[in-house]
Design a protein around this motif. Structure first.
Motif, mmCIF file in Angstrom:
data_model
loop_
_atom_site.group_PDB
_atom_site.id
_atom_site.type_symbol
_atom_site.label_atom_id
_atom_site.label_comp_id
_atom_site.label_asym_id
_atom_site.label_seq_id
_atom_site.Cartn_x
_atom_site.Cartn_y
_atom_site.Cartn_z
ATOM 1 N N GLU A 1 -1.260 15.258 0.813
ATOM 2 C CA GLU A 1 -2.686 15.350 0.508
ATOM 3 C C GLU A 1 -3.257 14.009 0.078
ATOM 4 O O GLU A 1 -4.388 13.654 0.406
ATOM 5 N N ARG A 2 -2.440 13.246 -0.677
ATOM 6 C CA ARG A 2 -2.859 11.924 -1.135
ATOM 7 C C ARG A 2 -1.650 11.013 -1.227
ATOM 8 O O ARG A 2 -0.517 11.487 -1.266
ATOM 9 N N VAL A 3 -1.905 9.704 -1.283
ATOM 10 C CA VAL A 3 -0.835 8.727 -1.127
ATOM 11 C C VAL A 3 -0.948 7.646 -2.195
ATOM 12 O O VAL A 3 -2.039 7.144 -2.479
ATOM 13 N N VAL A 4 0.210 7.289 -2.776
ATOM 14 C CA VAL A 4 0.325 6.154 -3.682
ATOM 15 C C VAL A 4 1.149 5.084 -2.979
ATOM 16 O O VAL A 4 2.238 5.357 -2.460
ATOM 17 N N PHE A 5 0.632 3.857 -2.966
ATOM 18 C CA PHE A 5 1.245 2.735 -2.234
ATOM 19 C C PHE A 5 1.569 1.620 -3.223
ATOM 20 O O PHE A 5 0.777 0.721 -3.450
ATOM 21 N N PRO A 6 2.742 1.693 -3.872
ATOM 22 C CA PRO A 6 3.108 0.663 -4.846
ATOM 23 C C PRO A 6 3.711 -0.557 -4.158
ATOM 24 O O PRO A 6 4.031 -0.522 -2.967
ATOM 25 N N GLY A 7 3.872 -1.620 -4.914
ATOM 26 C CA GLY A 7 4.510 -2.805 -4.367
ATOM 27 C C GLY A 7 4.974 -3.718 -5.470
ATOM 28 O O GLY A 7 4.341 -3.828 -6.507
ATOM 29 N N ALA B 1 -12.324 -0.941 -4.438
ATOM 30 C CA ALA B 1 -12.556 0.446 -4.030
ATOM 31 C C ALA B 1 -13.520 0.493 -2.856
ATOM 32 O O ALA B 1 -14.480 -0.288 -2.795
ATOM 33 N N ARG B 2 -13.240 1.414 -1.944
ATOM 34 C CA ARG B 2 -14.162 1.733 -0.866
ATOM 35 C C ARG B 2 -13.800 3.103 -0.322
ATOM 36 O O ARG B 2 -12.627 3.357 -0.013
ATOM 37 N N ASP B 3 -14.788 3.988 -0.267
ATOM 38 C CA ASP B 3 -14.580 5.327 0.282
ATOM 39 C C ASP B 3 -13.399 6.021 -0.415
ATOM 40 O O ASP B 3 -13.449 6.245 -1.613
ATOM 41 N N ASP C 1 2.214 -17.422 3.672
ATOM 42 C CA ASP C 1 1.232 -17.469 4.757
ATOM 43 C C ASP C 1 1.446 -16.301 5.714
ATOM 44 O O ASP C 1 1.661 -16.469 6.909
ATOM 45 N N VAL C 2 1.376 -15.088 5.152
ATOM 46 C CA VAL C 2 1.689 -13.891 5.918
ATOM 47 C C VAL C 2 0.450 -13.017 6.077
ATOM 48 O O VAL C 2 -0.397 -12.949 5.180
ATOM 49 N N ALA C 3 0.331 -12.386 7.236
ATOM 50 C CA ALA C 3 -0.773 -11.460 7.478
ATOM 51 C C ALA C 3 -0.538 -10.163 6.719
ATOM 52 O O ALA C 3 0.585 -9.657 6.656
ATOM 53 N N GLY C 4 -1.610 -9.624 6.142
ATOM 54 C CA GLY C 4 -1.557 -8.314 5.524
ATOM 55 C C GLY C 4 -1.966 -7.233 6.508
ATOM 56 O O GLY C 4 -1.961 -7.440 7.721
ATOM 57 N N LEU C 5 -2.361 -6.085 5.978
ATOM 58 C CA LEU C 5 -2.711 -4.940 6.827
ATOM 59 C C LEU C 5 -4.141 -5.008 7.339
ATOM 60 O O LEU C 5 -4.493 -4.290 8.267
ATOM 61 N N GLY C 6 -4.970 -5.838 6.725
ATOM 62 C CA GLY C 6 -6.326 -6.026 7.231
ATOM 63 C C GLY C 6 -7.259 -4.842 7.021
ATOM 64 O O GLY C 6 -8.262 -4.727 7.728
ATOM 65 N N VAL C 7 -6.957 -3.991 6.059
ATOM 66 C CA VAL C 7 -7.866 -2.883 5.751
ATOM 67 C C VAL C 7 -9.173 -3.429 5.186
ATOM 68 O O VAL C 7 -10.257 -2.941 5.501
ATOM 69 N N LEU D 1 -1.707 2.770 7.289
ATOM 70 C CA LEU D 1 -3.062 2.563 7.792
ATOM 71 C C LEU D 1 -3.785 3.895 8.005
ATOM 72 O O LEU D 1 -4.972 4.032 7.679
ATOM 73 N N GLN D 2 -3.078 4.877 8.531
ATOM 74 C CA GLN D 2 -3.685 6.185 8.745
ATOM 75 C C GLN D 2 -4.064 6.828 7.410
ATOM 76 O O GLN D 2 -5.162 7.379 7.260
ATOM 77 N N ALA D 3 -3.166 6.749 6.435
ATOM 78 C CA ALA D 3 -3.465 7.310 5.121
ATOM 79 C C ALA D 3 -4.673 6.617 4.497
ATOM 80 O O ALA D 3 -5.526 7.269 3.884
ATOM 81 N N ALA D 4 -4.757 5.304 4.662
ATOM 82 C CA ALA D 4 -5.885 4.554 4.100
ATOM 83 C C ALA D 4 -7.205 4.937 4.761
ATOM 84 O O ALA D 4 -8.276 4.778 4.168
ATOM 85 N N ARG D 5 -7.138 5.439 5.982
ATOM 86 C CA ARG D 5 -8.351 5.883 6.678
ATOM 87 C C ARG D 5 -8.766 7.297 6.294
ATOM 88 O O ARG D 5 -9.949 7.635 6.342
ATOM 89 N N GLU D 6 -7.795 8.134 5.907
ATOM 90 C CA GLU D 6 -8.056 9.571 5.939
ATOM 91 C C GLU D 6 -7.958 10.315 4.624
ATOM 92 O O GLU D 6 -8.459 11.430 4.525
#
Length: 213
Positions: free
Chosen positions: A45-51, A183-185, A98-104, A72-77
């Motif tokens: 139902e919901r997601v926690v993304f630690p790091g 925060a967004r959406d 110098d690494v690319a992230g997820l670009g959300v 990415l799907q969880a971050a959208r939905e």
């Protein structure tokens, strides 16, 4: 919360036990699952993304476990909470390796400019920024029951910069002001560790569990 699942994403780089235990503490009736299975993440139902750790290692391990698209799907939905490097990974790029992230979100993660880090007492501040610090809030449901200026626990040498000001949900000062919550959406993400931040950290996690974005 009966019958509902909260997935804590396991890509080998987070302080998963303390994060999961803290969520369990405030999520009565929910099932909290630490998982590296994209199908479990998709079904939650919901997601926690630690790091925790270096950004290049985190991105490599996320891809090695086949979790990029699930994140990415969880971050959208669905309600999505990023913690520490889990916040940084949502942006386009990090100077750390110098690494690319997820670009959300648009923006860059940069190291604190250590040569210019001076406290109110005129003394040089150490990097990493480690310990308790005040957070100034911008209006958001996840701050409910938490006083503006409440202190949260930080451990980091990098922070998000060059971002859309509309994303900022909280700021703090460490030699310079920086965004510590975005925060967004359906997404809320923080640089600090709510699972290590006593009552106010638990309140934020409780607010996330109950959040209906």
């Amino acid at each position: 919360m009966a019958g509902r699942t909260i997935a804590v994403i396991d890509y080998g780089m987070g302080n998963l036990r303390s994060a999961a235990k803290a969520v369990e503490h405030v999520a009565a009736g929910a099932t909290v699952v630490v998982t590296a299975d994209p199908a479990v993440v998709a079904a939650a139902e919901r997601v926690v993304f630690p790091g925790q750790g270096a950004m290049p290692d985190c991105m490599r391990e996320l891809d090695a476990r086949g979790l990029r698209e699930a994140v990415l799907q969880a971050a959208r939905e669905k309600p999505f909470l990023g913690i520490c490097v889990g916040e940084q990974m949502l942006f386009e790029r990090s100077e750390e390796g110098d690494v690319a992230g997820l670009g959300v979100f648009p923006g860059v993660v940069r190291r604190f400019p250590e040569a210019r880090m001076v406290g109110a007492d005129g003394l040089r501040l150490k990097v990493p920024h480690m310990g308790w610090n005040e957070v100034r809030q911008r209006p958001h449901a996840l701050w409910a029951g938490i006083a503006d200026g409440a202190r949260f626990y930080f451990v980091h040498s990098y922070c998000v910069q060059d971002i859309d000001p509309a994303l900022t949900a909280g700021t703090t000062d460490y030699g310079l002001p920086f965004t510590c919550a975005v925060a967004r959406d359906n997404i809320f993400a923080v640089q600090f560790h709510p699972e290590k931040s006593a009552r106010d950290g638990l309140q934020l996690l409780k607010n996330f569990v109950e959040w209906r974005p």
